[in-house]
Scaffold this motif. Structure first.
Motif, PDB file in Angstrom:
ATOM      1  N   HIS A  97      -2.564 -10.079 -12.615  1.00  0.00           N
ATOM      2  CA  HIS A  97      -1.391 -10.115 -11.736  1.00  0.00           C
ATOM      3  C   HIS A  97      -1.623  -9.450 -10.383  1.00  0.00           C
ATOM      4  N   GLY A  98      -2.804  -8.883 -10.174  1.00  0.00           N
ATOM      5  CA  GLY A  98      -3.079  -8.220  -8.908  1.00  0.00           C
ATOM      6  C   GLY A  98      -2.187  -7.023  -8.649  1.00  0.00           C
ATOM      7  N   LEU A  99      -1.840  -6.307  -9.720  1.00  0.00           N
ATOM      8  CA  LEU A  99      -0.919  -5.179  -9.609  1.00  0.00           C
ATOM      9  C   LEU A  99      -1.579  -3.957  -8.977  1.00  0.00           C
ATOM     10  N   THR A 100      -0.781  -3.126  -8.348  1.00  0.00           N
ATOM     11  CA  THR A 100      -1.177  -1.761  -8.046  1.00  0.00           C
ATOM     12  C   THR A 100      -0.795  -0.946  -9.273  1.00  0.00           C
ATOM     13  N   PHE A 101      -1.782  -0.331  -9.925  1.00  0.00           N
ATOM     14  CA  PHE A 101      -1.576   0.267 -11.244  1.00  0.00           C
ATOM     15  C   PHE A 101      -1.923   1.752 -11.186  1.00  0.00           C
ATOM     16  N   VAL A 102      -0.922   2.594 -11.457  1.00  0.00           N
ATOM     17  CA  VAL A 102      -1.120   4.048 -11.468  1.00  0.00           C
ATOM     18  C   VAL A 102      -0.686   4.575 -12.828  1.00  0.00           C
ATOM     19  N   THR A 120      -3.741   7.884  -0.478  1.00  0.00           N
ATOM     20  CA  THR A 120      -3.608   6.460  -0.173  1.00  0.00           C
ATOM     21  C   THR A 120      -3.970   5.652  -1.410  1.00  0.00           C
ATOM     22  N   ILE A 121      -3.132   4.682  -1.748  1.00  0.00           N
ATOM     23  CA  ILE A 121      -3.409   3.763  -2.857  1.00  0.00           C
ATOM     24  C   ILE A 121      -3.307   2.354  -2.315  1.00  0.00           C
ATOM     25  N   GLU A 122      -4.421   1.659  -2.279  1.00  0.00           N
ATOM     26  CA  GLU A 122      -4.460   0.317  -1.712  1.00  0.00           C
ATOM     27  C   GLU A 122      -3.752  -0.690  -2.617  1.00  0.00           C
ATOM     28  N   ASP A 123      -3.293  -1.787  -2.029  1.00  0.00           N
ATOM     29  CA  ASP A 123      -2.713  -2.874  -2.815  1.00  0.00           C
ATOM     30  C   ASP A 123      -3.733  -3.356  -3.851  1.00  0.00           C
ATOM     31  N   MET A 144       0.832  -1.194   0.000  1.00  0.00           N
ATOM     32  CA  MET A 144       0.000   0.000   0.000  1.00  0.00           C
ATOM     33  C   MET A 144       0.874   1.255   0.000  1.00  0.00           C
ATOM     34  N   TYR A 145       0.448   2.247  -0.775  1.00  0.00           N
ATOM     35  CA  TYR A 145       1.103   3.555  -0.747  1.00  0.00           C
ATOM     36  C   TYR A 145       0.382   4.456   0.256  1.00  0.00           C
ATOM     37  N   GLN A 146       1.169   5.174   1.041  1.00  0.00           N
ATOM     38  CA  GLN A 146       0.623   6.205   1.916  1.00  0.00           C
ATOM     39  C   GLN A 146       1.459   7.462   1.748  1.00  0.00           C
ATOM     40  N   LEU A 147       0.877   8.482   1.135  1.00  0.00           N
ATOM     41  CA  LEU A 147       1.565   9.755   0.952  1.00  0.00           C
ATOM     42  C   LEU A 147       1.014  10.757   1.952  1.00  0.00           C
ATOM     43  N   PRO A 196       6.764  -7.277 -10.733  1.00  0.00           N
ATOM     44  CA  PRO A 196       6.679  -6.215  -9.728  1.00  0.00           C
ATOM     45  C   PRO A 196       5.340  -6.231  -9.015  1.00  0.00           C
ATOM     46  N   LYS A 197       5.277  -5.500  -7.937  1.00  0.00           N
ATOM     47  CA  LYS A 197       4.017  -5.311  -7.218  1.00  0.00           C
ATOM     48  C   LYS A 197       3.272  -4.108  -7.767  1.00  0.00           C
ATOM     49  N   VAL A 198       4.025  -3.139  -8.278  1.00  0.00           N
ATOM     50  CA  VAL A 198       3.471  -1.866  -8.725  1.00  0.00           C
ATOM     51  C   VAL A 198       3.813  -1.645 -10.201  1.00  0.00           C
ATOM     52  N   LEU A 199       2.840  -1.158 -10.970  1.00  0.00           N
ATOM     53  CA  LEU A 199       3.080  -0.757 -12.352  1.00  0.00           C
ATOM     54  C   LEU A 199       2.721   0.720 -12.480  1.00  0.00           C
TER      55      LEU A 199
END
Length: 228
Positions: free
Chosen positions: A191-196, A27-30, A1-4, A160-163
């Protein structure tokens, strides 16, 4: 998870100080998917660079899975990027003298994998983006859409976990844009990615469940009930 938290990025332009980001909380959840929009120069790419550890904030924290990306050493940050974050850019950024296979393999070099494993994983990644029969082609021998598919395979080959994608369809025609976007959405789900993704294209933004709009360094997040 991202927390800014309170993320600020200041640049000096002559005698003027400019806040590209001004106290961003986000916040960006997994497994979440977020599109970033806003006017040119509004801070979109700066925010993406913060998420990817490509730049550090002037103030505030960018925390990924409990790790403050702005506070760790450069060596550790490089390791996080190499292992956990995949990048896709508008300009593809392929090495013109390397084949599709070799371009994808470059993402695995920092992981210290043996040659055979690198080759197998790169071939598998290219197959997953529909280029299993084009592994030996140079970028100049591929269409724009195919080059972007190679770039996507390169981003995903390290699992990766994040794209993070910065205008990934900006250099493509409308038909190819939709094909690449369908591919990215499918990979996100599979892939269950966190995608931004940063995009100026409102049609693409409407496909996302969450949209962050940046203007003058400040972020407003809206939920899209019709997003996929």
């Amino acid at each position: 998870m991202y927390q800014l938290t309170g993320v600020t990025k200041r640049y000096q332009r002559g005698k003027q100080t400019v806040d590209a980001l001004a106290g961003v909380d986000l916040t960006i959840e997994d497994g979440g998917r977020l599109v970033i929009q806003g006017p040119t120069g509004g801070g979109k790419s700066t925010l993406l660079q913060m998420l990817g550890g490509l730049d550090r904030p002037t103030a505030g924290q960018v925390v990924l899975d409990g790790v403050d990306l702005g506070a760790i050493s450069e060596a550790r940050l490089t390791k996080v990027r190499a292992e956990s974050i995949g990048f896709v850019f508008q300009s593809f950024n392929l090495i013109p003298t390397l084949t599709a296979q070799e371009n994808v393999e470059t993402a695995l070099v920092p992981l210290g994998l043996k040659t055979a494993e690198r080759r197998a994983r790169a071939a598998e990644a290219l197959e997953s983006v529909g280029l299993g029969e084009r592994t030996g082609h140079l970028p100049a021998e591929l269409s724009g859409g195919q080059q972007q598919r190679v770039a996507i395979a390169r981003a995903l080959v390290k699992k990766p976990k994040v794209l993070l994608a910065d205008e990934p369809t900006g250099n493509l025609d409308e038909s190819t844009r939709d094909e690449v976007m369908d591919l990215l959405e499918g990979l996100w789900k599979d892939h269950g990615l966190t995608f931004v993704m940063v995009t100026h294209d409102s049609a693409l933004a409407k496909r996302a469940p969450r949209v962050a709009t940046i203007e003058r360094g400040r972020v407003t997040v809206t939920e899209n009930l019709f997003g996929r």
